[in-house]
Design a protein around this motif. Structure first.
Motif, short mmCIF file in Angstrom:
data_model
loop_
_atom_site.label_atom_id
_atom_site.label_comp_id
_atom_site.label_asym_id
_atom_site.label_seq_id
_atom_site.Cartn_x
_atom_site.Cartn_y
_atom_site.Cartn_z
N SER A 90 0.82 -1.21 0.00
CA SER A 90 0.00 0.00 0.00
C SER A 90 0.85 1.25 0.00
N GLU A 117 -2.51 2.71 -2.38
CA GLU A 117 -3.83 2.20 -2.69
C GLU A 117 -4.77 2.18 -1.50
N SER A 118 -4.27 2.05 -0.30
CA SER A 118 -5.13 2.07 0.87
C SER A 118 -4.32 2.54 2.05
N TYR A 178 -7.87 -1.95 7.21
CA TYR A 178 -7.47 -0.93 6.25
C TYR A 178 -8.67 -0.15 5.77
N ASP A 212 -10.20 1.53 2.62
CA ASP A 212 -10.14 1.54 1.16
C ASP A 212 -10.92 2.75 0.66
N THR A 218 -12.17 4.87 -2.70
CA THR A 218 -12.37 4.75 -4.14
C THR A 218 -11.72 5.93 -4.87
#
Length: 135
Positions: free
Chosen positions: A63, A68-69, A129, A131, A133
């Motif tokens: 990540s 990404e997260s 985590y 997430d 968008t």
């Protein structure tokens, strides 16, 4: 005819940074801490909080490289394992995270509550985590 567009991406911040440490707790007591997720971009975005996979250290390193997260860790003194999600809550052992999903508009903030109910004696550590968008 003039046409224009501007490409942007989701910008966010998470405070405090990981890990969340509840410290030593008496068996049967409860502590709550708050994480603030802030939308610093120009677009709405949705978020979803999930339990990290068993190999969470690999997720965290992946990540940070790919952005990404946002992984977070939770710790307190006790020990029990199970995870489930229902009605906006995510249960990770003795930790409860809420809300576990939602959406934020530009300049919006969401307070995420992490609650620890000290059960059995010992140390408990779980990872989840966030997430986002369109990040």
């Amino acid at each position: 005819l003039r046409v224009s567009a501007r490409a942007v991406y989701s910008k966010y911040s998470i405070e405090p940074a990981s890990p969340i440490d509840f410290g030593a707790m008496l068996k049967g007591t409860k502590k709550t801490q708050t994480v603030v997720l802030e939308n610093k971009g120009m677009l709405n975005f949705k978020f979803c909080i999930q339990q990290a996979p068993k190999d969470a250290s690999a997720l965290a390193s992946q990540s940070s490289k790919q952005e990404e997260s946002a992984p977070s860790a939770t710790r307190c003194s006790t020990g029990r394992k199970s995870s489930s999600s229902k009605e906006g809550l995510l249960n990770l052992g003795m930790f409860t995270v809420s809300p576990c999903s939602g959406s934020l508009g530009p300049c919006g903030q969401q307070k995420i509550t992490v609650e620890c109910l000290a059960g059995q004696e010992g140390t408990c550590e779980e990872q989840f985590y966030i997430d986002i968008t369109g990040r």
